[in-house]
Structure formats: structure tokens, C-alpha cells
Design a protein around this motif. Sequence first.
Motif: not given
Length: 231
Positions: A68-69, A109-115, A149-154, A227-229
Motif C-alpha cells: 500500500k502507498p 541504512y534505510a531508504l524511504n521517500a524522505d531520503g 522501488k515501491t516499498c515504504a522503506t528499504a 518493508t512496507g504495509n
Amino acid sequence: MRRTIRNLIYLSIGITVAFELLQAFIFTKSAHGQPAQTPQIALPAPHTDSTFSLEKALATRRSKRQWKPVPLTLAQLGQLCWAAQGITDPASGKRTCPSPMGVYALELYALNADGVFHYLPKEHALERLATEDRRVALGDACRGQQQVKTCATAFVITADMPKAEEKLGMANKQMLCLESGHCAQNILLQAVALGLGAVPIGAGRDAEIREVLQLPDRLTALYVVATGNPQ
Ligand SMILES: Cc1cc2nc3c(=O)[nH]c(=O)nc-3n(C[C@H](O)[C@H](O)[C@H](O)COP(=O)(O)O)c2cc1C
């Protein structure tokens, strides 16, 4: 005249001090070796207990690839970081994850929409290394896998090979790969217990991931967990 000179000296000292403070505040030197973009982000204290049993996490864990986004909350992100590499005995520095001879050469490391963020186990905090979203680039470095590419946090599990070599007396990539498996499994099970989904990604290419994250030379990228919802 003398007063003007004195005032100018005071002014220049004031400007220098203000600049140093600003630099310390905005561009804190990161443990990662690059200038961090912001001050450390404190993570909520992790939960060390819950009503979700380990057996239930084991029995219900499945790799998830459709999301889910919805971003992770800071508490979820912090809990996953803690599960992966959190310190559980501050006196010895020992962590949730076992480590050969207690070398603790993994870095998360964690990558998400914020960086892009680097986990600091001692502080249970994140340092932000980049402000742009690099999940698509990370997915490309993992053979184009859409679930990254579409997960919440990688999460990217990396290892400091020279540090391990110094303590173990040998460059033992296998040891660190085994350790990264423990670390990834902790993330997978914690995700289930939080009602989240996750999938381990072993198809990442070290050189490409290192470029995406701008990793220092000492680090090797070993494993990715998206990871993600789940949908
Ligand atoms: C070392 C390793 C590497 C994996 N790499 C990938 C991967 O690159 N992409 C992916 O979608 N799943 C990957 N998986 C997940 C497996 O496909 C998955 O665990 C397997 O199909 C069993 O399903 P389950 O996890 O739902 O039990 C990997 C699993 C392991 C253990």
C-alpha cells in the motif's frame, strides 16, 4: 578609530562562532564519514515486549512484494532498526543480532521517500545522508525489482570488512554474510509482529548499491530487505 577596530574584531568573532554553530547544527559530521544533512533524528524508544508471540511471527511470516502507498511511522522505522542492530546491553554494547567474536561490523541504512538514513545503534538515532528518494535507484541496483522501488522503506545491510578483518584476523566475508542473515531475519520477524510485510532481497549488486548510497570504501553491501504495509 580604536573602538571601530575593536567592534570589527568582535563582529568577526561573532560571525565565525555563529557559522561554526550553524555548521555543527546543519552539517553534523556523520559516523558514516560523509557530512550528514541534518541533526540526528532520535528514534522512539523500542518496545522490548509485546503480545505478538515469536511463534506467531514464525508461523505467519511470508515474503510480501505488493505494498500500500503508506510510509512507515517513525516508531515502526525505529523498531525495525532496533530489531536489526539495536543495542540490548549498553555495558558491553552487545546487540539484538549475534556477531562473530562480537565484532559488530554491520552498518544499517534505510531508504524511504524522505531520503537515505544511517542507523546509529548507540544513540538509537538516524542520521540523514541524503534528502532525495533513492528507492528506485536501489531497485535498479537489485536487478530492477519492483518490490524494492515501491516499498515504504528499504533496509540495506552493509559490512565494514576492514574492521572485521582487524578483529577476526582474516577477511572473512562468509562470517559477515552469515551475520547479515541474522540481521535480516530479525527485520523480517519484527515486521510481522508490527503488522508490516517484508521481503529479503539477495539479488543486489554490491558496486551499484554502494554507488546509490554513496558508501565509503570500507563498506560492502550484503543484503537488502524491503518493508512496507502489505496489500
Ligand atoms: C538469500 C535470499 C535471497 C532472496 N532474494 C530475493 C530477491 O532478490 N527477490 C525476492 O523477491 N525475493 C527474494 N528472496 C525471498 C524468497 O523468494 C522467498 O523467501 C521464498 O520464495 C520463500 O517464500 P517465503 O519467504 O514467503 O516463505 C530471497 C530469499 C533469500 C533467503
